[in-house]
Write a protein that holds these residues in place. Structure first.
Motif, short mmCIF file in Angstrom:
data_model
loop_
_atom_site.label_atom_id
_atom_site.label_comp_id
_atom_site.label_asym_id
_atom_site.label_seq_id
_atom_site.Cartn_x
_atom_site.Cartn_y
_atom_site.Cartn_z
N LEU B 122 -30.09 -22.49 16.45
CA LEU B 122 -30.10 -21.63 15.41
C LEU B 122 -30.99 -20.92 15.10
CD1 LEU B 122 -28.66 -24.43 12.78
CD2 LEU B 122 -27.72 -21.86 13.04
N HIS B 123 -32.27 -21.15 15.52
CA HIS B 123 -33.27 -20.01 15.08
C HIS B 123 -33.17 -18.99 16.10
CE1 HIS B 123 -37.80 -19.29 16.08
NE2 HIS B 123 -37.60 -18.96 14.65
N TYR B 124 -32.74 -19.00 17.26
CA TYR B 124 -32.58 -18.03 18.22
C TYR B 124 -31.22 -17.53 17.84
CZ TYR B 124 -36.25 -19.41 21.43
OH TYR B 124 -37.38 -19.66 21.83
N GLU B 125 -30.19 -17.92 17.42
CA GLU B 125 -29.09 -17.36 16.84
C GLU B 125 -29.34 -16.34 15.84
OE1 GLU B 125 -25.83 -17.12 17.56
OE2 GLU B 125 -25.09 -15.97 15.79
N LYS B 126 -30.14 -16.52 14.92
CA LYS B 126 -30.48 -15.56 13.81
C LYS B 126 -31.38 -14.27 14.26
CE LYS B 126 -29.95 -18.86 10.39
NZ LYS B 126 -30.83 -20.26 9.65
N ILE B 127 -32.37 -14.65 15.14
CA ILE B 127 -32.87 -13.39 15.63
C ILE B 127 -31.97 -12.64 16.68
CG2 ILE B 127 -34.65 -12.93 17.61
CD1 ILE B 127 -36.36 -15.41 17.09
N LEU B 128 -31.21 -13.28 17.60
CA LEU B 128 -30.04 -12.45 18.09
C LEU B 128 -29.08 -11.86 17.33
CD1 LEU B 128 -28.61 -11.72 20.78
CD2 LEU B 128 -27.39 -14.25 20.83
N ALA B 129 -28.91 -12.23 15.97
CA ALA B 129 -27.87 -11.76 15.07
C ALA B 129 -28.44 -10.58 14.81
CB ALA B 129 -27.50 -12.48 14.06
N THR B 130 -29.94 -10.57 14.42
CA THR B 130 -30.47 -9.11 13.86
C THR B 130 -30.50 -8.27 15.11
OG1 THR B 130 -32.16 -10.71 12.65
CG2 THR B 130 -32.83 -8.40 13.23
N LEU B 131 -30.90 -8.56 16.32
CA LEU B 131 -30.99 -7.70 17.29
C LEU B 131 -29.57 -7.00 17.71
CD1 LEU B 131 -33.06 -9.52 20.17
CD2 LEU B 131 -33.79 -7.80 18.23
N ILE B 132 -28.41 -7.87 17.89
CA ILE B 132 -27.09 -7.25 17.96
C ILE B 132 -26.68 -6.20 16.59
CG2 ILE B 132 -24.88 -7.67 18.06
CD1 ILE B 132 -26.45 -8.56 20.45
N ALA B 133 -27.08 -6.74 15.76
CA ALA B 133 -26.74 -5.70 14.44
C ALA B 133 -27.64 -4.30 14.60
CB ALA B 133 -26.92 -6.45 13.15
N ALA B 134 -28.73 -4.34 15.07
CA ALA B 134 -29.61 -3.22 15.46
C ALA B 134 -29.02 -2.49 16.42
CB ALA B 134 -30.86 -3.55 15.43
N GLY B 135 -28.20 -2.75 17.10
CA GLY B 135 -27.54 -2.00 18.42
C GLY B 135 -27.99 -2.54 19.80
N PHE B 136 -28.51 -3.59 19.84
CA PHE B 136 -29.11 -4.18 21.22
C PHE B 136 -27.72 -4.53 21.86
CE2 PHE B 136 -33.45 -5.24 21.43
CZ PHE B 136 -34.05 -4.54 20.37
N SER B 137 -27.72 -4.44 23.12
CA SER B 137 -26.79 -4.67 24.21
C SER B 137 -27.02 -6.28 24.05
CB SER B 137 -26.68 -4.08 25.53
OG SER B 137 -27.98 -4.51 26.23
N TYR B 138 -26.01 -6.90 24.67
CA TYR B 138 -26.18 -8.61 25.05
C TYR B 138 -27.34 -8.68 25.99
CZ TYR B 138 -22.34 -10.04 21.97
OH TYR B 138 -21.64 -10.36 20.73
N HIS B 139 -27.08 -7.65 27.00
CA HIS B 139 -28.23 -7.85 28.27
C HIS B 139 -29.68 -7.57 27.49
CE1 HIS B 139 -29.47 -7.80 32.45
NE2 HIS B 139 -30.10 -6.80 31.99
#
Lengths: 229, 229
Positions: B122-139
């Motif tokens: 869950l902790h990583y999910e929240k960081i990941l959600a922030t990154l994806i919303a900012a335009g990061f690719s999944y890679h």
DNA sequence: ACCTGAACACCGTTCAAGT
DNA sequence: ACCTGAACACCGTTCAAGT
């Protein structure tokens, strides 16, 4: 596993290498004085003649694994002095990682120990020497050591555990040990001296670990931002 | 320390919070079924009605500490959705660090556990959600998670220990658990899907951890070089 | 000097028994 | 449903005793 031939007597090295082999195959929780002794074809009490108890055994394990890093570095082509610092530091971190992959139980063990074996200081001394030779200030080199911390050993030294106060064991090295360390850890000693009497009040020991943490964090965020856009 | 009033019955939460308090004050090696029970004014065997043995207790400790991160995040001004990703990620890492400083025994414990509690995901999910919303690719986001690994939890997940095979416990989540996870960990699931069928052959599980390690290392070396020049 | 056997004070965990 | 006492198979470590 194999019963020893009982020709040569036990020794600290023999016990430690048997212990590493045992933990590699059966995990840390399988490391028992009785079990290790049996592996060596001996009674549990015999081990106390070569190691100061279970804690000393664990310290020896850490020491042995750290030592493998320098052994592996020695097998490399050759650490020419005119190497780029990035290549040299990168190489040492990759070698350390290889060693930790061989002993995946080691990083968590490091983190739970209260004493830091000399080999760890030597490892950092070598990285530090490379950085200083490349023109790093002591300040930047200090931050670099913190930043590379988990890459260089596979675990995070921080939060630096100054526990063991209850054990009566002094975490601080003695005066005699300090002067002896200066010979083998010249850059590390010089860096501590240079960084100690600067402006800010250090929080834990002599480093301001909050500042070091934020420096590393920003280094990573800056790098990611650059990759992003 | 204080004898309980024996009014309300024991519960998992009660036992876990007593355990955290005990370990905070007396260290991990003081955490004994008998000692913890005594602290709660109860017999050791009573604990087995609320927790599946010592291992379950340790898992609960990890879970509890991870949970504190989100509690602490909730107390913050407010995580506005229009925040800069750097500010948001930085804030979460700093909060995680605060929690780990309160429980310095936790990072080494995490590293030695074989199962990963849901809170970590869950902790990583929240960081990941922030990154994806900012335009990061999944890679890139994937690499970012690895790079931030030790900053986000105070310990290094790698080398990812797929041990416990001897225990018979399956490390892989079941099919049912996976579909349930998709609801609560949408970005994480999508990232795994996106990263799984790409070019290179992954080494451990689905990540090529050697590549991740080198990416992080180069991120740090690049940053240091920039500070040097 | 090196190894041993018996003993001590602990562990986690089981099981049948209490309420 | 929740808690208990006794018991079992382990720990690390001591100590006096062997060679």
């Amino acid at each position: 596993m194999v019963a020893r031939t009982r020709r040569e007597p036990l020794s600290r090295e023999l016990v430690l290498s048997a212990a590493v082999a045992l933990v590699d195959t059966d995990g840390l929780q399988a490391l028992t004085m009785r079990r290790l002794a049996a592996e060596l074809g001996v009674e549990a009490m015999s081990l106390y003649h070569h190691l100061p108890g279970k804690n000393g055994l664990l310290d020896g394990l850490v020491e042995t694994v750290i030592g493998e890093i320098d052994v592996a570095m020695g097998h490399l082509p050759d650490a020419a002095a005119d190497q780029d610092w990035r290549v040299a530091v990168r190489q040492r971190c990759l070698v350390a990682r290889e060693v930790m992959l061989r002993h995946p139980w080691a990083p968590p063990l490091f983190g739970s120990r209260t004493t830091i074996p000399a080999g760890v200081y030597l490892h950092y001394e070598k990285i530090l020497a490379t950085l200083i030779a490349a023109g790093f200030s002591y300040h930047l080199a200090h931050r670099a050591l913190h930043a590379l911390g988990s890459m260089a050993l596979g675990f995070v030294q921080e939060p630096f555990n100054p526990a063991a106060a209850a054990d009566g064991a002094d975490v601080e090295p003695s005066e005699a040990e300090l002067t002896q360390m200066a010979n083998v850890l010249p850059h590390l000693i010089a860096m501590v001296a240079a960084e100690s009497h600067t402006d800010g009040a250090p929080t834990l020991g002599w480093c301001d670990s909050q500042a070091e943490f934020e420096f590393t964090l920003d280094l990573l965020l800056d790098g990611l931002a650059r990759h992003l856009g």
